[in-house]
Design an enzyme around this catalytic site. Structure first.
Site, PDB file in Angstrom:
ATOM      1  N   LYS A 172      51.459   4.249 -38.238  1.00 20.73           N
ATOM      2  CA  LYS A 172      50.878   5.437 -37.622  1.00 20.73           C
ATOM      3  C   LYS A 172      50.351   6.414 -38.682  1.00 20.73           C
ATOM      4  CE  LYS A 172      54.075   5.079 -33.713  1.00 20.73           C
ATOM      5  NZ  LYS A 172      55.139   5.812 -32.979  1.00 20.73           N
ATOM      6  N   PHE A 210      55.004  14.186 -22.615  1.00 17.66           N
ATOM      7  CA  PHE A 210      54.642  14.049 -24.028  1.00 17.66           C
ATOM      8  C   PHE A 210      53.329  13.301 -24.251  1.00 17.66           C
ATOM      9  CE2 PHE A 210      57.535  10.607 -22.834  1.00 17.66           C
ATOM     10  CZ  PHE A 210      56.808   9.479 -23.213  1.00 17.66           C
ATOM     11  N   ARG A 222      60.923  -5.358 -34.695  1.00 18.21           N
ATOM     12  CA  ARG A 222      61.646  -4.233 -34.093  1.00 18.21           C
ATOM     13  C   ARG A 222      62.983  -4.005 -34.807  1.00 18.21           C
ATOM     14  NH1 ARG A 222      59.433  -2.100 -29.680  1.00 18.21           N
ATOM     15  NH2 ARG A 222      61.368  -1.538 -28.645  1.00 18.21           N
ATOM     16  N   THR A 279      63.779   4.243 -32.146  1.00 16.63           N
ATOM     17  CA  THR A 279      62.682   5.214 -32.123  1.00 16.63           C
ATOM     18  C   THR A 279      63.084   6.585 -32.632  1.00 16.63           C
ATOM     19  OG1 THR A 279      63.123   5.656 -29.800  1.00 16.63           O
ATOM     20  CG2 THR A 279      61.387   4.075 -30.284  1.00 16.63           C
ATOM     21  N   ARG A 309      62.439   3.256 -40.105  1.00 17.90           N
ATOM     22  CA  ARG A 309      62.548   4.608 -39.546  1.00 17.90           C
ATOM     23  C   ARG A 309      63.745   5.368 -40.102  1.00 17.90           C
ATOM     24  NH1 ARG A 309      61.017   2.336 -33.662  1.00 17.90           N
ATOM     25  NH2 ARG A 309      58.747   2.615 -33.776  1.00 17.90           N
ATOM     26  N   ASN A 342      57.373   8.666 -36.178  1.00 15.39           N
ATOM     27  CA  ASN A 342      58.362   7.682 -36.627  1.00 15.39           C
ATOM     28  C   ASN A 342      57.740   6.485 -37.333  1.00 15.39           C
ATOM     29  OD1 ASN A 342      57.360   6.228 -34.476  1.00 15.39           O
ATOM     30  ND2 ASN A 342      59.214   6.352 -33.241  1.00 15.39           N
ATOM     31  N   HIS A 361      54.744   1.401 -34.973  1.00 15.23           N
ATOM     32  CA  HIS A 361      54.842   0.921 -33.595  1.00 15.23           C
ATOM     33  C   HIS A 361      54.881  -0.594 -33.669  1.00 15.23           C
ATOM     34  CE1 HIS A 361      53.860  -0.016 -29.423  1.00 15.23           C
ATOM     35  NE2 HIS A 361      53.013  -0.895 -29.919  1.00 15.23           N
TER      36      HIS A 361
END
Length: 136
Positions: A10, A58, A86, A92, A104, A114, A117
């Site tokens: 991100k 959000f 993951r 998250t 993270r 974070n 994705h």
């Protein structure tokens, strides 16, 4: 059996120059980077990617964040690629739910910012790969 997943680094990860660190962790896990692109995310792509969150409180801030700067998009392949990524990404919430040693937990502080994705299911992976890498 080889599985494919979409991974996004991100805007916060790109801005903080963590792309190499994150890609290195993916490769050290034994996963393969089958496609990799630096992308500018427009509003349409952001809305399509996060369609499941439309109507949630959000949603607007999520769109604002993902379109705030460049994103690195990758197709990642390997045995159990979805679960494997993951696992190395972590929960998250980087402070309360991410296990130490994950991307993270080690590198992020805020739930929305974070860093990464990863698709959460084979169906999501297929849909997301088609959005970010049409025809791949």
């Amino acid at each position: 059996m080889t599985e494919r997943t979409l991974v996004l680094i991100k805007p916060d990860g790109v801005q903080r120059r963590l792309v190499g660190e994150i890609l290195g962790r993916i490769e050290r896990k034994g996963l393969t980077l089958a496609a990799l692109e630096l992308k500018t995310v427009d509003d349409e792509l952001a809305r399509r990617h996060y369609a499941e969150h439309e109507g949630k409180p959000f949603f607007g801030s999520l769109l604002e964040f993902i379109t705030s700067g460049p994103v690195v998009a990758a197709i990642v392949e390997g045995p159990r690629a979805i679960a494997a990524f993951r696992q190395i990404a972590g929960g998250t919430d980087p402070v309360e739910k991410a296990t130490p040693g994950t991307i993270r937990a080690d590198l992020a502080l805020v739930t929305q910012d974070n860093l990464v994705h990863g698709s959460d299911s084979p169906e999501s992976a297929a849909r997301e790969i088609d959005l970010w890498f049409p025809g791949r």
